[in-house]
Design an enzyme around this catalytic site. Sequence first.
Site, PDB file in Angstrom:
ATOM      1  N   THR A   1       9.044 -52.126 -30.209  1.00  0.00           N
ATOM      2  CA  THR A   1      10.373 -52.576 -30.661  1.00  0.00           C
ATOM      3  C   THR A   1      11.507 -51.772 -30.032  1.00  0.00           C
ATOM      4  O   THR A   1      11.455 -50.543 -29.973  1.00  0.00           O
ATOM      5  CB  THR A   1      10.469 -52.443 -32.192  1.00  0.00           C
ATOM      6  OG1 THR A   1       9.316 -53.047 -32.784  1.00  0.00           O
ATOM      7  CG2 THR A   1      11.729 -53.106 -32.725  1.00  0.00           C
ATOM      8  N   GLU A   2      12.554 -52.485 -29.578  1.00  0.00           N
ATOM      9  CA  GLU A   2      13.757 -51.805 -29.101  1.00  0.00           C
ATOM     10  C   GLU A   2      14.899 -52.010 -30.095  1.00  0.00           C
ATOM     11  O   GLU A   2      14.784 -52.778 -31.041  1.00  0.00           O
ATOM     12  CB  GLU A   2      14.155 -52.304 -27.703  1.00  0.00           C
ATOM     13  CG  GLU A   2      14.396 -53.780 -27.583  1.00  0.00           C
ATOM     14  CD  GLU A   2      14.722 -54.178 -26.149  1.00  0.00           C
ATOM     15  OE1 GLU A   2      15.241 -53.342 -25.380  1.00  0.00           O
ATOM     16  OE2 GLU A   2      14.460 -55.344 -25.798  1.00  0.00           O
TER      17      GLU A   2
ATOM     18  N   LYS B   1       1.926 -63.274 -44.732  1.00  0.00           N
ATOM     19  CA  LYS B   1       1.153 -64.183 -43.857  1.00  0.00           C
ATOM     20  C   LYS B   1      -0.350 -63.907 -43.937  1.00  0.00           C
ATOM     21  O   LYS B   1      -1.115 -64.407 -43.119  1.00  0.00           O
ATOM     22  CB  LYS B   1       1.617 -64.049 -42.399  1.00  0.00           C
ATOM     23  CG  LYS B   1       3.099 -64.384 -42.172  1.00  0.00           C
ATOM     24  CD  LYS B   1       3.378 -65.863 -42.301  1.00  0.00           C
ATOM     25  CE  LYS B   1       4.856 -66.182 -42.129  1.00  0.00           C
ATOM     26  NZ  LYS B   1       5.304 -66.121 -40.746  1.00  0.00           N
TER      27      LYS B   1
ATOM     28  N   THR C   1       2.261 -62.327 -36.083  1.00  0.00           N
ATOM     29  CA  THR C   1       2.594 -63.753 -36.191  1.00  0.00           C
ATOM     30  C   THR C   1       3.925 -64.096 -35.519  1.00  0.00           C
ATOM     31  O   THR C   1       4.269 -65.268 -35.373  1.00  0.00           O
ATOM     32  CB  THR C   1       2.652 -64.204 -37.667  1.00  0.00           C
ATOM     33  OG1 THR C   1       3.600 -63.384 -38.365  1.00  0.00           O
ATOM     34  CG2 THR C   1       1.292 -64.087 -38.332  1.00  0.00           C
ATOM     35  N   GLY C   2       4.691 -63.096 -35.108  1.00  0.00           N
ATOM     36  CA  GLY C   2       5.938 -63.359 -34.385  1.00  0.00           C
ATOM     37  C   GLY C   2       5.667 -63.817 -32.965  1.00  0.00           C
ATOM     38  O   GLY C   2       4.538 -63.717 -32.459  1.00  0.00           O
ATOM     39  N   ARG C   3       6.712 -64.294 -32.299  1.00  0.00           N
ATOM     40  CA  ARG C   3       6.535 -64.828 -30.940  1.00  0.00           C
ATOM     41  C   ARG C   3       5.990 -63.778 -29.969  1.00  0.00           C
ATOM     42  O   ARG C   3       5.019 -64.012 -29.256  1.00  0.00           O
ATOM     43  CB  ARG C   3       7.884 -65.362 -30.443  1.00  0.00           C
ATOM     44  CG  ARG C   3       7.808 -66.152 -29.148  1.00  0.00           C
ATOM     45  CD  ARG C   3       9.085 -66.935 -28.904  1.00  0.00           C
ATOM     46  NE  ARG C   3      10.255 -66.075 -28.928  1.00  0.00           N
ATOM     47  CZ  ARG C   3      10.730 -65.427 -27.851  1.00  0.00           C
ATOM     48  NH1 ARG C   3      10.122 -65.546 -26.689  1.00  0.00           N
ATOM     49  NH2 ARG C   3      11.789 -64.676 -27.939  1.00  0.00           N
TER      50      ARG C   3
ATOM     51  N   GLU D   1      14.427 -40.981 -15.467  1.00  0.00           N
ATOM     52  CA  GLU D   1      15.683 -41.673 -15.226  1.00  0.00           C
ATOM     53  C   GLU D   1      16.818 -40.810 -15.768  1.00  0.00           C
ATOM     54  O   GLU D   1      16.591 -39.814 -16.451  1.00  0.00           O
ATOM     55  CB  GLU D   1      15.690 -43.070 -15.851  1.00  0.00           C
ATOM     56  CG  GLU D   1      15.558 -43.107 -17.346  1.00  0.00           C
ATOM     57  CD  GLU D   1      15.422 -44.528 -17.903  1.00  0.00           C
ATOM     58  OE1 GLU D   1      15.219 -45.466 -17.138  1.00  0.00           O
ATOM     59  OE2 GLU D   1      15.530 -44.673 -19.126  1.00  0.00           O
TER      60      GLU D   1
ATOM     61  N   HIS E   1      18.664 -48.512 -20.368  1.00  0.00           N
ATOM     62  CA  HIS E   1      18.120 -48.013 -21.622  1.00  0.00           C
ATOM     63  C   HIS E   1      19.173 -47.283 -22.436  1.00  0.00           C
ATOM     64  O   HIS E   1      20.093 -46.699 -21.898  1.00  0.00           O
ATOM     65  CB  HIS E   1      16.978 -47.014 -21.348  1.00  0.00           C
ATOM     66  CG  HIS E   1      15.747 -47.663 -20.829  1.00  0.00           C
ATOM     67  ND1 HIS E   1      14.832 -46.982 -20.047  1.00  0.00           N
ATOM     68  CD2 HIS E   1      15.265 -48.912 -20.960  1.00  0.00           C
ATOM     69  CE1 HIS E   1      13.842 -47.797 -19.730  1.00  0.00           C
ATOM     70  NE2 HIS E   1      14.084 -48.967 -20.277  1.00  0.00           N
TER      71      HIS E   1
END
Length: 292
Positions: free
Chosen positions: A97-98, A43, A17-19, A209, A248
């Site tokens: 998620t970060e 929710k 339900t989040g953006r 990297e 990062h």
Amino acid sequence: MAILVGSGTKAIVQGITGRQGSFHTKLMLEYGTKIVAGVTPGKGGQEVHGVPVYDTVREALAEHDANASIVFVPARFAKEAVMEAIEAGLELVVVITEHIPVRDTVEFLAHARREGTTIIGPNTPGIITPGECKLGVMPGHVFERGPVGMVSRSGTLTYEIASQLTRAGLGQSTCLGIGGDPVVGLTFTEVLDMFEEDPETEAVVIVGEIGGNLEELAAEYIEEQGFSKPVVAFIAGRTAPPGKRMGHAGAIIMGRAGTAESKIKAFERVGVPVARTPREVASLLAERLKKG
């Protein structure tokens, strides 16, 4: 099915339900991914893009058959969400998620290992098996089905290199981002092991990297295990100054450890060519496939 996800994957979106969760659920559904339910505490009973929402993962699984979850939960609640997915018995959890605290990540990764759950991420763009399933935030249109597996620490470089491969007529079996944090679930070596066993994957691209030693460990694995498929690598951050984080949380050089030079040398020592630019990856891979 290539590795980890395919047409048989049925997924739950945690934080639907989040953006971000809502936006990417729509895109994943449009790509053809089977999203069977969403979870946001408090929710339950709502719908997002036609997907029913539940208060808990267990409630969702009581009503729907699912084997994977994708997590769009804010960092401070992410550990709890991942733990919930693991405890509900899901086989695969993709953690988008970060900024999750490293201690939280260490805790849920340890729990996942105990319970036999595979974690991709955190701070990952996700995973895609072109034409079958996209569990992530990558732009689906740049990927095309084919024989090249890709495993990467960088989201944007994954898309750029996949686009170059597609233009060169080198489609992909499965592409995944292991995540850009200092501590992640799946590593390069574990994914290489999966690609070795996958009959649909004929060659592999590793996008590394600066920071950490995952690339050096991958090079060791290729040599020691006698990895049988052609591999091409690209290392981002060649010009990064020591002690400065580049993009990062995991991309930081400490002393001599984690430099681009050490990673490039490790790959070249075991016969893996390292592209100087993302564009060069496709041509190096085409050469390797011709020789093979």
